[in-house]
Scaffold this motif. Sequence first.
Motif, PDB file in Angstrom:
ATOM      1  N   THR A 137      -7.675  -3.099  -2.704  1.00 13.77           N
ATOM      2  CA  THR A 137      -6.602  -2.818  -3.658  1.00 13.77           C
ATOM      3  C   THR A 137      -5.620  -1.802  -3.090  1.00 13.77           C
ATOM      4  O   THR A 137      -4.394  -1.953  -3.215  1.00 13.77           O
ATOM      5  CB  THR A 137      -7.190  -2.299  -4.975  1.00 13.77           C
ATOM      6  N   GLN A 195      -3.376  -3.443  -0.532  1.00 14.49           N
ATOM      7  CA  GLN A 195      -2.307  -4.217  -1.160  1.00 14.49           C
ATOM      8  C   GLN A 195      -1.205  -3.317  -1.704  1.00 14.49           C
ATOM      9  O   GLN A 195      -0.017  -3.629  -1.583  1.00 14.49           O
ATOM     10  CB  GLN A 195      -2.883  -5.081  -2.279  1.00 14.49           C
ATOM     11  N   SER A 228      -6.236  -7.912  -6.754  1.00 11.09           N
ATOM     12  CA  SER A 228      -5.528  -7.081  -5.782  1.00 11.09           C
ATOM     13  C   SER A 228      -4.255  -7.760  -5.293  1.00 11.09           C
ATOM     14  O   SER A 228      -3.215  -7.099  -5.113  1.00 11.09           O
ATOM     15  CB  SER A 228      -6.445  -6.756  -4.596  1.00 11.09           C
TER      16      SER A 228
END
Length: 332
Positions: free
Chosen positions: A88, A91, A311
């Motif tokens: 996450t 990203q 994500s």
Amino acid sequence: MALSNITSADDLGRARSASARSDIAGLAGENASAVSWPAIVAGAAAAAALSLILLILGTGLGLSAVSPWAHDGVSAATFGVTTILWLTLTQLLASGMGGYIAGRLRTKWVAVHTDEVYFRDTAHGFLAWAIASLVTATLLTSVIGGIVGGGLQAGASLAGGAAGAATTAATSAISSGATAAGTDTAKPGADSGGPMAYFVDSLFRQAPVAAGSSAPPADASRQGALPSSAEVARIFMNTLRTGALPAEDTRYVAQGVAQRTGLSQQDAEKRVTDTYTAMQTRLRDAEVAAKDSADKARKASATAALWLFVSLLVGAFVASLSATFGGRHRDA
């Protein structure tokens, strides 16, 4: 008076020329492309590069944190949570930077409404994220394919493949045990395994001893009728396919047990039955363990896929939002 008229004519000409240039500039702004592909490609390249770097860094940190030794390294649950958080974060950082670059480097639009500019900036950030995701997926095809393939394979194993795997493992163990007892004499033409070995063994069996007999045969020539360890292994392997141990096989194996241990035929048959029951219990336990492992792998793959989706969705939103900030800074 004439001079005044000339001055007025010059002023009017300059005004018309300025108006014409303004009209041309407005027309050029309206006809300009709404998509700045160089800016999008630049943002996508930056996002893909940063994603790759962060993923490699995360892999190195993850491998350094785990250990095959007990009570050493992080647990599986901790490793899974940190992996999700790192993906996450990757990203967020990569998509944010790629979207901002795509918005900051795009062509300035002239005579375009503010709402339209906002939409175009958002689209630029989203396109930069999309291209970066495709590039990263191409570079990491083996990783994504491993996640998806692992989930499908776990589902197939859960549906029935686990039982076959457990049976194969048990068959290999029995075959290994038969090979270890290599001092026994195998029947002519019978190899150490295979689906036909059991039927080949049955061709060379001598007439069985009566079921009520309590002593093994005294004639040495009758020793050939007793099963070897390898033949017993093949008899048990055959039951993995049939699901039951026939009564004649029980008596036949019990003769060898009685001859080698000095037990009565009845006690030898009971030992054979108990051993076969224990083997079946072990196989069922192995099958349950295999199904449990397959179910855990399926759940892990499903969780990884869902969080990967989340994500990526967050990355698309951050890239689009960052592009609007980059566009505002570009037009300021």
